[in-house]
Scaffold this active site. Structure first.
Site, PDB file in Angstrom:
ATOM      1  N   ARG A   1       0.747  -1.215  -0.132  1.00 56.80           N
ATOM      2  CA  ARG A   1      -0.103  -0.118  -0.048  1.00 56.80           C
ATOM      3  C   ARG A   1       0.638   1.261  -0.040  1.00 56.80           C
ATOM      4  O   ARG A   1       0.480   2.488  -0.247  1.00 56.80           O
ATOM      5  CB  ARG A   1      -1.011   0.166   1.182  1.00 56.80           C
ATOM      6  CG  ARG A   1      -2.046  -1.126   1.146  1.00 56.80           C
ATOM      7  CD  ARG A   1      -3.224  -0.872   1.944  1.00 56.80           C
ATOM      8  NE  ARG A   1      -3.919   0.452   1.744  1.00 56.80           N
ATOM      9  CZ  ARG A   1      -4.682   0.790   2.159  1.00 56.80           C
ATOM     10  NH1 ARG A   1      -5.284   0.298   3.286  1.00 56.80           N
ATOM     11  NH2 ARG A   1      -5.452   1.963   1.974  1.00 56.80           N
TER      12      ARG A   1
ATOM     13  N   ARG B   1      -0.653  -3.240  11.518  1.00 57.09           N
ATOM     14  CA  ARG B   1      -0.331  -2.029  10.386  1.00 57.09           C
ATOM     15  C   ARG B   1       0.647  -0.919  11.286  1.00 57.09           C
ATOM     16  O   ARG B   1       1.424  -0.322  10.415  1.00 57.09           O
ATOM     17  CB  ARG B   1      -1.453  -1.653   9.709  1.00 57.09           C
ATOM     18  CG  ARG B   1      -2.278  -2.475   8.942  1.00 57.09           C
ATOM     19  CD  ARG B   1      -1.823  -3.082   7.686  1.00 57.09           C
ATOM     20  NE  ARG B   1      -2.342  -4.247   7.287  1.00 57.09           N
ATOM     21  CZ  ARG B   1      -3.429  -3.754   6.304  1.00 57.09           C
ATOM     22  NH1 ARG B   1      -3.703  -2.690   5.916  1.00 57.09           N
ATOM     23  NH2 ARG B   1      -4.138  -4.868   5.948  1.00 57.09           N
TER      24      ARG B   1
ATOM     25  N   HIS C   1      -8.134  -2.089  12.278  1.00 58.13           N
ATOM     26  CA  HIS C   1      -7.654  -0.886  12.756  1.00 58.13           C
ATOM     27  C   HIS C   1      -8.205  -0.249  14.074  1.00 58.13           C
ATOM     28  O   HIS C   1      -9.344  -0.790  14.343  1.00 58.13           O
ATOM     29  CB  HIS C   1      -7.755   0.126  11.411  1.00 58.13           C
ATOM     30  CG  HIS C   1      -6.899   0.149  10.247  1.00 58.13           C
ATOM     31  ND1 HIS C   1      -7.573  -0.036   9.156  1.00 58.13           N
ATOM     32  CD2 HIS C   1      -5.686   0.212  10.283  1.00 58.13           C
ATOM     33  CE1 HIS C   1      -6.342  -0.071   8.178  1.00 58.13           C
ATOM     34  NE2 HIS C   1      -5.338   0.164   8.818  1.00 58.13           N
TER      35      HIS C   1
ATOM     36  N   CYS D   1     -12.928   5.024   5.871  1.00 54.82           N
ATOM     37  CA  CYS D   1     -11.635   4.663   4.937  1.00 54.82           C
ATOM     38  C   CYS D   1     -11.904   5.559   3.788  1.00 54.82           C
ATOM     39  O   CYS D   1     -10.590   5.750   3.275  1.00 54.82           O
ATOM     40  CB  CYS D   1     -11.449   3.500   4.927  1.00 54.82           C
ATOM     41  SG  CYS D   1     -12.213   2.230   6.097  1.00 54.82           S
TER      42      CYS D   1
HETATM   43  C1  CIR Z   1      -6.512  -3.014   3.839  1.00 52.92           C
HETATM   44  O1  CIR Z   1      -6.345  -4.067   4.174  1.00 52.92           O
HETATM   45  O2  CIR Z   1      -5.534  -2.319   3.945  1.00 52.92           O
HETATM   46  C2  CIR Z   1      -7.778  -2.704   2.847  1.00 52.92           C
HETATM   47  N1  CIR Z   1      -8.101  -3.742   2.152  1.00 52.92           N
HETATM   48  C3  CIR Z   1      -8.819  -2.161   3.934  1.00 52.92           C
HETATM   49  C4  CIR Z   1      -8.258  -0.569   4.395  1.00 52.92           C
HETATM   50  C5  CIR Z   1      -9.404   0.001   5.277  1.00 52.92           C
HETATM   51  N2  CIR Z   1      -8.949   0.990   5.816  1.00 52.92           N
HETATM   52  C6  CIR Z   1      -9.324   1.581   6.923  1.00 52.92           C
HETATM   53  O3  CIR Z   1     -10.062   0.549   7.867  1.00 52.92           O
HETATM   54  N3  CIR Z   1      -8.980   2.845   7.359  1.00 52.92           N
END
Ligand code: CIR
Length: 271
Positions: A84, A129, A159, A246
């Site tokens: 990412r 993360r 998160h 998000c």
């Molecule tokens: C991930 O796993 O990074 C993405 N598929 C989902 C991210 C979602 N972001 C968030 O909750 N802030």
């Protein structure tokens, strides 16, 4: 209020997943849901500022993870998932029109989804993360602006903001199984309905709270305590482990005299 958003990538079905089983994602439907989400933000008074699409980056729509923005500064993150990290440049370019930038550096990792700002308090979730080095860098960067950074463990979900978000200046909503409730003592806390574990991910915009339409029972709880609830269908984005926070980065419009916009080819003198 400005809402940075980024289009759904055609590759969304190759998204990262941590806690969900992979299910087929209807990318066209996800894109329609995302546009409806942008319209909801606009109806709540936000000026929607798109970040250029990144078709090859499956999770690019989840812009929240790429930056932490306060009225004073924008901290560009270093997402915990290496795949990412290429997402941050496009967002940083847009943010540079609105705020001075700071950058989280190795060995720090930080996802914006782990950062919850309520007034001058900033909770940072230590998750798969986000690590202590990332939290510590954020603390150092925001201390000059009088923010207190408090670290909190995240367990069982992706998160911190999967587990807890703000629904007012001193009121939170949480899934108590995924947080350490003591970390938030002093705040009013509404619990999600136990049958809707993902329902704590809501987005406060002014005095309204945007919730996913799927979370009917939790929405009823919020309405019962006087919260103005706006529902939006994000079911396809949910399959990619995303929710309503998000898909945007909300930032206050700059003060007069501060940076006022993003450079475009039409307006080179504005940078
Ligand atoms: C991930 O796993 O990074 C993405 N598929 C989902 C991210 C979602 N972001 C968030 O909750 N802030």
């Amino acid at each position: 209020m400005i809402a940075l958003t980024r289009p759904v990538s055609p590759s969304l079905d190759c998204c990262a997943l941590s806690h969900l089983q992979r299910e087929a994602i209807d990318v066209g439907r996800a894109a329609r849901q995302h546009r409806a989400y942008e319209r909801v933000l606009a109806s709540l008074g936000c000026r929607v500022q798109p970040v250029p699409a990144a078709p090859d980056l499956p999770d690019a729509v989840f812009v929240e993870d790429t930056a932490v923005v306060t009225p004073e500064v924008a901290v560009v993150t270093r997402p915990g998932l290496a795949s990412r990290r290429p997402e941050v440049d496009g967002v940083a370019t847009v943010l540079s029109g609105y705020r001075e930038l700071r950058w989280i550096e190795p060995p720090g990792t930080l996802d914006g989804g782990d950062v919850l700002r309520v007034g001058r308090t900033i909770w940072v979730g230590l998750s798969a993360r986000t690590n202590r080095a990332g939290a510590e860098q954020l603390r150092r960067m925001l201390k000059p602006f009088d923010y207190v950074v408090r670290e909190v463990a995240v367990k069982g979900c992706l998160h911190l903001k999967t587990a807890v978000t703000a629904i007012g200046p001193d009121r939170l909503i949480a899934n108590l199984d995924w947080t350490v409730p003591d970390a938030f003592s002093g705040y009013d806390m509404v619990a999600v309905d136990p049958t809707e574990p993902f329902a704590a991910n809501v987005l406060l915009v002014g005095d309204a709270v945007v919730v996913a339409t799927a979370h009917v029972l939790t929405a009823e709880r919020l309405t019962a305590v006087g919260v103005r609830v706006i529902a939006v269908d994000v079911s396809e984005l949910g399959k990619a482990e995303g929710g309503v926070t998000c898909c945007s980065i909300l930032l206050e419009e700059a003060e007069p005299g501060a940076r006022t916009g993003v450079q475009t080819d039409m307006e080179p003198e504005r940078r």
